[in-house]
Design a protein around this motif. Structure first.
Motif, PDB file in Angstrom:
ATOM      1  N   GLY A 140       0.789  -1.224   0.000  1.00 22.95           N
ATOM      2  CA  GLY A 140       0.000   0.000   0.000  1.00 22.95           C
ATOM      3  C   GLY A 140       0.822   1.274   0.000  1.00 22.95           C
ATOM      4  O   GLY A 140       2.039   1.252   0.152  1.00 22.95           O
ATOM      5  N   CYS A 141       0.124   2.383  -0.186  1.00 18.73           N
ATOM      6  CA  CYS A 141       0.712   3.726  -0.175  1.00 18.73           C
ATOM      7  C   CYS A 141       0.316   4.426   1.123  1.00 18.73           C
ATOM      8  O   CYS A 141      -0.651   4.054   1.770  1.00 18.73           O
ATOM      9  CB  CYS A 141       0.176   4.561  -1.335  1.00 18.73           C
ATOM     10  SG  CYS A 141       0.580   3.963  -2.960  1.00 18.73           S
ATOM     11  N   ILE A 142       1.039   5.448   1.428  1.00 23.17           N
ATOM     12  CA  ILE A 142       0.735   6.289   2.584  1.00 23.17           C
ATOM     13  C   ILE A 142       0.271   7.639   2.047  1.00 23.17           C
ATOM     14  O   ILE A 142       0.906   8.204   1.150  1.00 23.17           O
ATOM     15  CB  ILE A 142       1.987   6.501   3.474  1.00 23.17           C
ATOM     16  CG1 ILE A 142       2.639   5.159   3.847  1.00 23.17           C
ATOM     17  CG2 ILE A 142       1.650   7.348   4.690  1.00 23.17           C
ATOM     18  CD1 ILE A 142       1.793   4.248   4.661  1.00 23.17           C
ATOM     19  N   VAL A 143      -0.824   8.164   2.580  1.00 24.42           N
ATOM     20  CA  VAL A 143      -1.323   9.478   2.168  1.00 24.42           C
ATOM     21  C   VAL A 143      -1.383  10.372   3.395  1.00 24.42           C
ATOM     22  O   VAL A 143      -2.020  10.035   4.400  1.00 24.42           O
ATOM     23  CB  VAL A 143      -2.715   9.390   1.505  1.00 24.42           C
ATOM     24  CG1 VAL A 143      -3.212  10.782   1.118  1.00 24.42           C
ATOM     25  CG2 VAL A 143      -2.682   8.481   0.281  1.00 24.42           C
ATOM     26  N   LEU A 144      -0.683  11.492   3.317  1.00 26.78           N
ATOM     27  CA  LEU A 144      -0.750  12.531   4.344  1.00 26.78           C
ATOM     28  C   LEU A 144      -1.733  13.579   3.851  1.00 26.78           C
ATOM     29  O   LEU A 144      -1.559  14.117   2.756  1.00 26.78           O
ATOM     30  CB  LEU A 144       0.625  13.166   4.570  1.00 26.78           C
ATOM     31  CG  LEU A 144       1.775  12.222   4.871  1.00 26.78           C
ATOM     32  CD1 LEU A 144       3.091  12.982   4.926  1.00 26.78           C
ATOM     33  CD2 LEU A 144       1.520  11.477   6.162  1.00 26.78           C
ATOM     34  N   CYS A 145      -2.752  13.862   4.617  1.00 23.62           N
ATOM     35  CA  CYS A 145      -3.797  14.798   4.207  1.00 23.62           C
ATOM     36  C   CYS A 145      -3.741  16.008   5.116  1.00 23.62           C
ATOM     37  O   CYS A 145      -4.014  15.910   6.317  1.00 23.62           O
ATOM     38  CB  CYS A 145      -5.156  14.105   4.300  1.00 23.62           C
ATOM     39  SG  CYS A 145      -6.530  15.146   3.825  1.00 23.62           S
ATOM     40  N   ILE A 146      -3.377  17.155   4.560  1.00 19.05           N
ATOM     41  CA  ILE A 146      -3.322  18.385   5.337  1.00 19.05           C
ATOM     42  C   ILE A 146      -4.721  18.977   5.361  1.00 19.05           C
ATOM     43  O   ILE A 146      -5.279  19.338   4.320  1.00 19.05           O
ATOM     44  CB  ILE A 146      -2.300  19.378   4.749  1.00 19.05           C
ATOM     45  CG1 ILE A 146      -0.917  18.748   4.789  1.00 19.05           C
ATOM     46  CG2 ILE A 146      -2.346  20.700   5.504  1.00 19.05           C
ATOM     47  CD1 ILE A 146       0.164  19.550   4.092  1.00 19.05           C
ATOM     48  N   LYS A 147      -5.302  19.032   6.539  1.00 15.85           N
ATOM     49  CA  LYS A 147      -6.682  19.499   6.697  1.00 15.85           C
ATOM     50  C   LYS A 147      -6.638  20.962   7.118  1.00 15.85           C
ATOM     51  O   LYS A 147      -6.116  21.305   8.154  1.00 15.85           O
ATOM     52  CB  LYS A 147      -7.387  18.658   7.761  1.00 15.85           C
ATOM     53  CG  LYS A 147      -8.816  19.007   7.956  1.00 15.85           C
ATOM     54  CD  LYS A 147      -9.663  17.863   7.480  1.00 15.85           C
ATOM     55  CE  LYS A 147     -11.098  18.075   7.877  1.00 15.85           C
ATOM     56  NZ  LYS A 147     -11.921  18.429   6.780  1.00 15.85           N
ATOM     57  N   GLY A 148      -7.188  21.796   6.273  1.00 10.61           N
ATOM     58  CA  GLY A 148      -7.252  23.219   6.573  1.00 10.61           C
ATOM     59  C   GLY A 148      -8.694  23.675   6.655  1.00 10.61           C
ATOM     60  O   GLY A 148      -9.552  22.959   7.163  1.00 10.61           O
ATOM     61  N   LYS A 149      -8.960  24.822   6.089  1.00 12.53           N
ATOM     62  CA  LYS A 149     -10.301  25.393   6.132  1.00 12.53           C
ATOM     63  C   LYS A 149     -11.079  25.107   4.859  1.00 12.53           C
ATOM     64  O   LYS A 149     -11.960  25.858   4.486  1.00 12.53           O
ATOM     65  CB  LYS A 149     -10.211  26.901   6.354  1.00 12.53           C
ATOM     66  CG  LYS A 149      -9.605  27.261   7.692  1.00 12.53           C
ATOM     67  CD  LYS A 149      -9.557  28.757   7.879  1.00 12.53           C
ATOM     68  CE  LYS A 149      -8.932  29.091   9.221  1.00 12.53           C
ATOM     69  NZ  LYS A 149      -8.873  30.522   9.457  1.00 12.53           N
ATOM     70  N   GLN A 150     -10.764  23.997   4.185  1.00  7.67           N
ATOM     71  CA  GLN A 150     -11.465  23.654   2.964  1.00  7.67           C
ATOM     72  C   GLN A 150     -12.939  23.434   3.276  1.00  7.67           C
ATOM     73  O   GLN A 150     -13.293  22.917   4.318  1.00  7.67           O
ATOM     74  CB  GLN A 150     -10.900  22.372   2.319  1.00  7.67           C
ATOM     75  CG  GLN A 150      -9.470  22.478   1.895  1.00  7.67           C
ATOM     76  CD  GLN A 150      -8.508  22.107   3.010  1.00  7.67           C
ATOM     77  OE1 GLN A 150      -8.893  21.691   4.068  1.00  7.67           O
ATOM     78  NE2 GLN A 150      -7.228  22.303   2.755  1.00  7.67           N
ATOM     79  N   LYS A 151     -13.775  23.819   2.320  1.00  6.87           N
ATOM     80  CA  LYS A 151     -15.215  23.682   2.501  1.00  6.87           C
ATOM     81  C   LYS A 151     -15.676  22.242   2.388  1.00  6.87           C
ATOM     82  O   LYS A 151     -16.679  21.870   2.940  1.00  6.87           O
ATOM     83  CB  LYS A 151     -15.955  24.537   1.464  1.00  6.87           C
ATOM     84  CG  LYS A 151     -15.711  26.014   1.631  1.00  6.87           C
ATOM     85  CD  LYS A 151     -16.411  26.783   0.540  1.00  6.87           C
ATOM     86  CE  LYS A 151     -16.040  28.254   0.644  1.00  6.87           C
ATOM     87  NZ  LYS A 151     -16.426  29.008  -0.512  1.00  6.87           N
ATOM     88  N   SER A 152     -14.941  21.431   1.654  1.00  2.13           N
ATOM     89  CA  SER A 152     -15.414  20.082   1.370  1.00  2.13           C
ATOM     90  C   SER A 152     -14.282  19.078   1.442  1.00  2.13           C
ATOM     91  O   SER A 152     -13.134  19.387   1.162  1.00  2.13           O
ATOM     92  CB  SER A 152     -16.030  20.055  -0.031  1.00  2.13           C
ATOM     93  OG  SER A 152     -16.317  18.749  -0.414  1.00  2.13           O
ATOM     94  N   ASP A 153     -14.649  17.875   1.822  1.00  2.00           N
ATOM     95  CA  ASP A 153     -13.704  16.763   1.848  1.00  2.00           C
ATOM     96  C   ASP A 153     -14.100  15.744   0.796  1.00  2.00           C
ATOM     97  O   ASP A 153     -13.880  14.562   0.949  1.00  2.00           O
ATOM     98  CB  ASP A 153     -13.720  16.118   3.230  1.00  2.00           C
ATOM     99  CG  ASP A 153     -12.339  16.008   3.832  1.00  2.00           C
ATOM    100  OD1 ASP A 153     -11.380  16.405   3.160  1.00  2.00           O
ATOM    101  OD2 ASP A 153     -12.239  15.520   4.960  1.00  2.00           O
ATOM    102  N   ARG A 154     -14.675  16.204  -0.312  1.00  2.00           N
ATOM    103  CA  ARG A 154     -15.221  15.322  -1.337  1.00  2.00           C
ATOM    104  C   ARG A 154     -14.160  14.498  -2.040  1.00  2.00           C
ATOM    105  O   ARG A 154     -14.462  13.429  -2.542  1.00  2.00           O
ATOM    106  CB  ARG A 154     -15.984  16.143  -2.380  1.00  2.00           C
ATOM    107  CG  ARG A 154     -17.261  16.723  -1.855  1.00  2.00           C
ATOM    108  CD  ARG A 154     -17.998  17.469  -2.924  1.00  2.00           C
ATOM    109  NE  ARG A 154     -18.141  16.627  -4.103  1.00  2.00           N
ATOM    110  CZ  ARG A 154     -18.358  17.101  -5.316  1.00  2.00           C
ATOM    111  NH1 ARG A 154     -18.463  18.366  -5.520  1.00  2.00           N
ATOM    112  NH2 ARG A 154     -18.477  16.279  -6.333  1.00  2.00           N
ATOM    113  N   ASP A 155     -12.924  14.973  -2.084  1.00  2.00           N
ATOM    114  CA  ASP A 155     -11.895  14.265  -2.849  1.00  2.00           C
ATOM    115  C   ASP A 155     -11.712  12.826  -2.372  1.00  2.00           C
ATOM    116  O   ASP A 155     -11.485  11.941  -3.181  1.00  2.00           O
ATOM    117  CB  ASP A 155     -10.560  14.997  -2.798  1.00  2.00           C
ATOM    118  CG  ASP A 155     -10.496  16.139  -3.799  1.00  2.00           C
ATOM    119  OD1 ASP A 155     -11.504  16.367  -4.491  1.00  2.00           O
ATOM    120  OD2 ASP A 155      -9.460  16.789  -3.876  1.00  2.00           O
TER     121      ASP A 155
END
Length: 178
Positions: A140-155
């Motif tokens: 598997g791969c590792i994904v680091l997700c930087i969570k900011g003030k984005q309106k949506s997490d649809r991705d």
């Protein structure tokens, strides 16, 4: 895998059959059965299903460009606009981890007004590159997700879901950084 592919109804593997007819060398180069087998722990039925899903999703995401090579030239599956999205580094490969797995950093704050379809093509491309890494296929791969003030997490749902079910690679861990 070829025997398992034969057992899948033609309607369920139409894009794969079309690709095999139109661009057989590209099919062999960019969707080698061995990659799908290693991702599916050598379960031939699961590998065959993933291989046909790969071409169905590739055609749905790239349209006619699905039958062009996955390159960063602007003349292949990615168009010139996609290269601009890729250059934004909203979804960027990092050095592999100690185990040799591909690591990505997702930062939606870098997206600007990128269309969902362009993000989908770029993400598909990046995971296709990650699938070239044998360790990322099996571990598997590792994904680091930087969570900011984005309106949506649809991705995560709209982009990662279809890609991970199709490409011969898995996500080992998703780390959210607030």
């Amino acid at each position: 895998v070829m025997v398992a592919l034969e057992r899948i109804p033609d309607g369920d593997k139409a894009a794969y059959l079309e690709a095999r007819e139109r661009v057989p060398d590209l099919v062999e180069k960019e969707s080698s059965p061995e990659a799908f087998l290693s991702c599916e722990n050598f379960n031939v039925e699961a590998a065959a299903r993933r291989l046909t899903t790969y071409w169905e999703k590739r055609k749905a995401i790239f349209g006619e460009n699905a039958f062009l090579p996955m390159t960063q030239t602007g003349e292949g599956a990615l168009n010139r606009g996609d290269l601009t999205v890729l250059a934004s580094c909203y979804f960027a490969p990092l050095p592999t981890d100690r185990s040799g797995r591909t690591v990505f950093c997702y930062d939606a704050s870098k997206l600007g007004k990128c269309a969902l379809d362009a993000r989908l093509r770029v993400t598909f491309y990046l995971f296709a590159v990650a699938a070239e890494n044998k360790t990322s296929r099996t571990d598997g791969c590792i994904v680091l997700c930087i969570k900011g003030k984005q309106k949506s997490d649809r991705d995560k749902k709209d982009i990662l879901g279809p890609i991970i079910e199709a490409l011969p690679v898995r996500i080992k861990a998703l780390h959210v950084i607030c």
